[in-house]
Design an enzyme around this catalytic site. Structure first.
Site, PDB file in Angstrom:
ATOM      1  CG  HIS A  72      -9.150 112.391  45.836  1.00  0.00           C
ATOM      2  ND1 HIS A  72      -8.158 111.451  45.730  1.00  0.00           N
ATOM      3  CD2 HIS A  72      -9.890 112.031  46.914  1.00  0.00           C
ATOM      4  CE1 HIS A  72      -8.287 110.559  46.695  1.00  0.00           C
ATOM      5  NE2 HIS A  72      -9.334 110.882  47.422  1.00  0.00           N
ATOM      6  CE1 TYR A 203      -6.730 108.126  37.945  1.00  0.00           C
ATOM      7  CE2 TYR A 203      -7.295 106.443  36.347  1.00  0.00           C
ATOM      8  CZ  TYR A 203      -7.686 107.372  37.275  1.00  0.00           C
ATOM      9  OH  TYR A 203      -9.014 107.547  37.549  1.00  0.00           O
ATOM     10  N   PRO A 294     -13.510 101.898  32.605  1.00  0.00           N
ATOM     11  CG  PRO A 294     -12.747 100.305  34.124  1.00  0.00           C
ATOM     12  CD  PRO A 294     -13.230 100.454  32.718  1.00  0.00           C
ATOM     13  CE  LYS A 298     -15.202 112.268  32.864  1.00  0.00           C
ATOM     14  NZ  LYS A 298     -15.087 112.897  34.172  1.00  0.00           N
ATOM     15  CE1 TYR A 386      -9.571 110.671  36.536  1.00  0.00           C
ATOM     16  CE2 TYR A 386     -10.573 111.928  38.305  1.00  0.00           C
ATOM     17  CZ  TYR A 386     -10.050 110.737  37.836  1.00  0.00           C
ATOM     18  OH  TYR A 386     -10.022 109.642  38.648  1.00  0.00           O
TER      19      TYR A 386
HETATM   20  C1  PHB Z   1     -12.353 103.294  41.959  1.00  0.00           C
HETATM   21  O1  PHB Z   1     -11.957 103.783  43.013  1.00  0.00           O
HETATM   22  O2  PHB Z   1     -13.096 102.293  41.946  1.00  0.00           O
HETATM   23  C2  PHB Z   1     -11.945 103.888  40.662  1.00  0.00           C
HETATM   24  C3  PHB Z   1     -11.247 105.088  40.665  1.00  0.00           C
HETATM   25  C4  PHB Z   1     -10.860 105.643  39.457  1.00  0.00           C
HETATM   26  C5  PHB Z   1     -11.154 105.026  38.268  1.00  0.00           C
HETATM   27  C6  PHB Z   1     -11.862 103.826  38.264  1.00  0.00           C
HETATM   28  C7  PHB Z   1     -12.256 103.261  39.456  1.00  0.00           C
HETATM   29  O3  PHB Z   1     -10.751 105.573  37.102  1.00  0.00           O
END
Ligand code: PHB
Length: 392
Positions: A72, A203, A294, A298, A386
């Site tokens: 990504h 997000y 989460p 990280k 990130y």
């Molecule tokens: C996930 O795909 O499980 C996932 C992706 C991004 C995050 C947290 C979890 O910030």
């Protein structure tokens, strides 16, 4: 039984350390209380930093992540019903993240350790770790058949996750300080049979709370909703989940695709750091030493960074008897841990609705997101953190 490094826990930290040590000619034994099927089947987050992927590839465990992981090159931040892309590729000079679930990394590491003759004892419960402040530590455990065993080793890794027992060996207050922060919400995670809703992770900040659109494969999607920490899976029918995802995410350029939900979980949420990460010959790594919320994705990456430092320090110790790098482990690893803590807290605070927050707080949050996404400096700060800064 005797080995050079006794490792408690077959998660990312424990398995990766065992693998890195093997490449440096150092023996280890990994003790894991769960079964192999449990370790390989437990669903966790799925974002790998560029550094993590590079290290997997360089050390010969990256074939599948290269083949099956999804690169990504950006993410979308959504607020006020509009998406704002953070272009990692342009902002970080071609770096990216890879979406590849943590348990698949564990499958790859276990397969490779076993092919290399590695010793992983599944179903083995550690009952005591002794002598870490002396020269000859030992680990007592009950093996899968119920027999009591003792593993003698020179160094011990505590990599037994956030419910760690090894952390408790570091005396509280005289040696150890725990820094913890609770959040007044949780994440509700689903897996659904559906086509991807978006090419990149979304997000979303919404007045009803945060939502995250992620993915696993072309036919399986992973999404999360901010919920009350007392909520259970029974509080959320499939209809309620999809309706809330649509409300929080749909808008200009985004339309969530529904499907059959086949997994629901409520995930706890906290920030935690234990200092120091060493006590005598015991070293803590990964979630046993620190937990991140989460939102910044990280967790696994920090575990890998910890053991990258440790593998080098342990190799120096076994080659020369010098403990300088081992004794510098905490001081070397902690600045990165705290930077990740800050990033995860920052992403969390920008994107979630604080219970009881009023109109001022929500507008201030939208202004912060506006500042971050409007400015190249703001977008770059987010993108660099990130995708992950270089390992050390
Ligand atoms: C996930 O795909 O499980 C996932 C992706 C991004 C995050 C947290 C979890 O910030």
């Amino acid at each position: 039984m005797r080995t050079q490094v006794g490792i408690v826990g077959a998660g990312p930290a424990g398995l990766m350390l065992s693998h890195l040590l093997h490449l440096r000619g150092i023996e280890s034994v990994v003790l894991e209380s769960r079964s192999r099927a449990d370790v390989e089947g437990t669903i966790r987050a799925g974002v790998l930093e560029q550094n993590t992927v590079d290290l997997l590839v360089e050390t010969g465990v990256g074939d599948r992540v290269k083949r099956e992981g999804h690169q990504h090159k950006g993410i979308e931040l959504r607020f006020g019903g509009v998406g704002h892309r953070i272009d990692f590729d342009a902002l970080t000079g071609g770096r990216a993240v890879t979406v590849y679930p943590q348990h698949e990394v564990l499958v790859d590491l276990i397969e490779r350790r076993l092919a290399d003759g590695g010793d992983i004892r599944f179903g083995s419960t550690v009952t005591a770790v002794e002598g870490v402040t002396g020269d000859a530590p030992l680990i007592r455990f009950t093996d899968a058949s119920g027999a009591e065993e003792t593993l003698h080793c020179e160094l011990v890794l505590g990599a037994d996750g956030s419910r760690t027992t090894t952390r408790g060996l570091v005396p509280e207050t005289t040696v150890r300080t725990d820094h913890a922060k609770q959040y007044p919400f949780a994440w509700f995670g689903i897996l659904a049979e559906a086509p991807p809703s978006s090419d990149e992770l979304i997000y979303a900040n919404h007045e009803n709370g945060f939502a995250l659109i992620s993915t696993r494969t072309d036919t399986v999607q992973r999404h999360y909703l901010q919920v009350d920490p007392t909520d259970t899976v029974d509080d959320w029918s499939d209809d309620r989940i999809w309706s809330e995802l649509h409300t929080r995410v749909d808008g200009e350029g985004a339309q969530i695709k529904d499907g059959r939900i086949f997994s629901k979980t409520v995930l706890g949420f906290r920030s935690f750091v234990c200092e120091p990460m060493q006590y005598g010959r015991l070293f803590l790594a990964g979630d046993a030493a620190h937990t991140v919320p989460p939102t910044g994705a990280k967790g696994l990456n920090l575990a890998v960074a910890d053991v990258y430092v440790l593998a080098k320090a342990m190799a120096r110790y076994f080659a020369t008897g010098e403990k300088d790098q081992l004794d510098a482990y905490s001081a070397t690893a902690l600045p990165r841990v705290w930077r990740a803590q800050h990033f995860s807290w920052w992403m969390t605070s920008m994107l979630h609705r604080m219970p009881g927050a009023g109109g001022f707080d929500h507008r201030r949050q939208l202004a912060e997101l506006d500042v971050v996404t409007r400015s190249v400096a703001g977008r770059t700060l987010l993108a660099e953190n990130y995708v992950g800064t270089p390992l050390f």
